[in-house]
Design a protein around this motif. Structure first.
Motif, PDB file in Angstrom:
ATOM      1  N   ALA A  59       9.883   6.931  15.172  1.00  0.00           N
ATOM      2  CA  ALA A  59       8.593   7.346  14.795  1.00  0.00           C
ATOM      3  C   ALA A  59       7.800   8.162  15.801  1.00  0.00           C
ATOM      4  O   ALA A  59       8.374   8.076  16.953  1.00  0.00           O
ATOM      5  N   SER A  74      -0.385   2.180  11.199  1.00  0.00           N
ATOM      6  CA  SER A  74       0.720   2.877  10.608  1.00  0.00           C
ATOM      7  C   SER A  74       1.532   3.801  11.352  1.00  0.00           C
ATOM      8  O   SER A  74       1.122   4.016  12.265  1.00  0.00           O
ATOM      9  N   PHE A  75       2.669   3.923  10.905  1.00  0.00           N
ATOM     10  CA  PHE A  75       3.905   4.686  11.697  1.00  0.00           C
ATOM     11  C   PHE A  75       4.851   4.918  10.490  1.00  0.00           C
ATOM     12  O   PHE A  75       4.770   4.305   9.321  1.00  0.00           O
ATOM     13  N   ARG A  76       5.760   5.849  10.826  1.00  0.00           N
ATOM     14  CA  ARG A  76       7.032   6.448   9.960  1.00  0.00           C
ATOM     15  C   ARG A  76       8.093   6.036  10.597  1.00  0.00           C
ATOM     16  O   ARG A  76       8.683   7.144  11.267  1.00  0.00           O
ATOM     17  N   TYR A 122       3.976   3.443   1.669  1.00  0.00           N
ATOM     18  CA  TYR A 122       3.813   5.113   1.168  1.00  0.00           C
ATOM     19  C   TYR A 122       4.978   5.665   1.175  1.00  0.00           C
ATOM     20  O   TYR A 122       5.820   5.699   2.233  1.00  0.00           O
ATOM     21  N   GLU A 125       3.252   9.940   0.999  1.00  0.00           N
ATOM     22  CA  GLU A 125       1.916   9.813   0.875  1.00  0.00           C
ATOM     23  C   GLU A 125       1.259   9.276  -0.393  1.00  0.00           C
ATOM     24  O   GLU A 125       0.324   9.179  -0.610  1.00  0.00           O
ATOM     25  N   ARG A 151       5.956   5.706   4.968  1.00  0.00           N
ATOM     26  CA  ARG A 151       4.874   5.522   5.856  1.00  0.00           C
ATOM     27  C   ARG A 151       4.634   3.975   5.668  1.00  0.00           C
ATOM     28  O   ARG A 151       4.304   3.487   4.436  1.00  0.00           O
ATOM     29  N   GLU A 153       2.028   0.840   6.445  1.00  0.00           N
ATOM     30  CA  GLU A 153       0.700   0.735   6.606  1.00  0.00           C
ATOM     31  C   GLU A 153       0.252  -1.019   6.776  1.00  0.00           C
ATOM     32  O   GLU A 153       0.202  -1.592   5.696  1.00  0.00           O
TER      33      GLU A 153
END
Length: 444
Positions: A59, A74-76, A122, A125, A151, A153
């Motif tokens: 990320a 949150s992070f991806r 997500y 998004e 993503r 959260e």
């Protein structure tokens, strides 16, 4: 770590037992109880584990938003959604470092008192799933058909017991969590933002020196060189993946009068009186290649502010630590301090988090080493390195760099007698004296 040491370690921890094959298993009930104690003793422990998961999974940003009623983190991660959810629905540790960090973070979050927790997933998004967090794991059905990178959260919503002064209580918790995250995550190679404020502050040996580096005297008695008051700094560069890097203030901006690149003297662009070395661990770096390497390896946060703390608890912006500074990603940082402690200290950065320091012993008096190594193992606290062969390899590598720095100092001094006297003014003898003493102790 050998088998006997593992047995002794587990005997002290009382959380596992060694079997005849030399492997050990943990009693997860007791392990989770201990994680709960760590979470209560170190506010923000769960956030720190999610930071490590973000770094290990590739990320680029860890974002935290806080209100009086809730926290959203949150992070991806660059991992498929179904694999993440499946790992978080079991207490069996994942062999993948990023997922193992995620599991521990979620387990620690579940021990935060007086709150309800959930995970929102997500894709592009668009919300695709929501899970409650109960008994240290996710509750719900894994999204088998979602194999894209999601993503994540994580939401923490505070309960509101009767008589609770809500904003004041949550503000106190947030302050403790953010301070802990900033302190141990200061060298993380990704962006950390809290309510859109950049939390990164990758300054080595930052005063007052109570957590990193060595204690420094009061402001009035500090010597001329700018913070962090070093005789020598060595920055070790690398071309390895991001997981093996840490962020560091671009120390070339401190404007030394000379650079030492791969042992060769290069004209600097300032008058700071100390030695600064730049080394590449995989190849010989030419002087003209340094700027290009640094340009290609900037940290993802391009600019940050750094307020330098004074000994009297006031803050002051020093000219060479001005606002809006860039950072670079490197493998390690080593320094010799003008105000040495009794023994050197080693901070290992594991997936963006600085673990508890280890002593390097009296030979390394005044030495500070910060080294990124994601392969080191930690004990159940997750913040203390286990002194096994991987740790010993880090110590050997750090020792090599200190010895090589000492040799370079003496070689350059012998070539040009009095060079360091001109470069470092009244402190030159300390630099040469340190190099001689350090190498002599190795030969004894």
């Amino acid at each position: 770590m050998n088998i006997r040491n593992i047995a002794d370690y587990l005997d002290q921890m009382h959380e596992g037992e060694l079997d005849s094959s030399g492997h050990f298993t943990l009693d997860w009930t007791k392990a989770l109880e201990k994680l709960g104690r760590y979470q209560s003793e170190a506010a923000g422990f769960w956030v720190v584990k999610f930071l490590q998961a973000a770094v290990a999974s590739g990320a680029r940003l860890l974002s935290i938003k806080q209100t009086s009623r809730a926290t959203s983190l949150s992070f991806r991660p660059r991992l498929p959604a179904h694999e993440i959810v499946a790992a978080l629905q079991t207490l069996e540790p994942s062999p993948l470092p990023a997922l193992a960090h995620l599991q521990t973070g979620l387990q620690a979050l579940s021990f935060v008192a007086n709150c309800q927790n959930r995970l929102n997933v997500y894709i592009d998004e668009q919300p695709v799933a929501q899970y409650s967090i109960q008994q240290a794991r996710l509750i719900g059905t894994p999204p088998d058909h979602y194999r894209s990178f999601p993503r994540l959260e994580f939401e923490r919503e505070w309960d509101r017991p009767a008589g609770m002064i809500f904003g004041r209580e949550s503000a106190r918790v947030y302050a403790d969590e953010n301070l802990f995250l900033q302190e141990v995550g200061r060298f993380a190679p990704i962006e950390i933002r809290v309510d859109n404020r950049l939390l990164n502050d990758p300054v080595a040996n930052k005063p007052p020196g109570l957590r990193l580096g060595v204690p420094v005297p009061t402001l009035a008695t500090r010597p001329y060189p700018a913070i962090p008051f070093t005789l020598l700094e060595r920055i070790v560069l690398t071309d390895q993946p991001d997981q093996e890097r840490m962020a560091l203030l671009d120390h070339s901006l401190r404007k030394p009068s000379r650079w030492f690149i791969a042992g060769r003297i290069t004209k600097g662009n300032g008058s700071q009186a100390y030695v600064q070395e730049w080394e590449h661990q995989e190849r010989v770096l030419e002087a003209g290649q340094l700027r290009e390497h640094m340009r290609r390896n900037r940290a993802v946060f391009e600019r940050f502010d750094s307020k330098i703390e004074r000994a009297d608890q006031a803050t002051e912006i020093w000219s060479d630590y001005n606002q809006k500074l860039p950072a670079v990603t490197v493998r390690g940082y080593l320094s010799i301090d003008l105000c040495p402690g009794n023994s050197g200290r080693l901070y290992i950065v594991k997936d963006g988090v600085a673990l508890k320091p280890r002593s390097l012993g009296p030979r390394f008096r005044g030495c500070l080493a910060i080294w990124s190594e994601p392969r080191v193992r930690t004990d159940l606290s997750q913040l203390q390195v286990i002194e096994d062969e991987t740790y010993a390899e880090v110590v050997r590598c750090v020792t090599y760099h200190f010895e090589d720095s000492a040799k370079q100092i003496l070689k350059n001094e012998n070539r040009n007698r009095g060079f360091f006297a001109r470069l470092m003014r009244g402190n030159s003898y300390k630099c040469v004296e340190w190099a001689e003493n350090f190498l002599n102790q190795n030969s004894q």
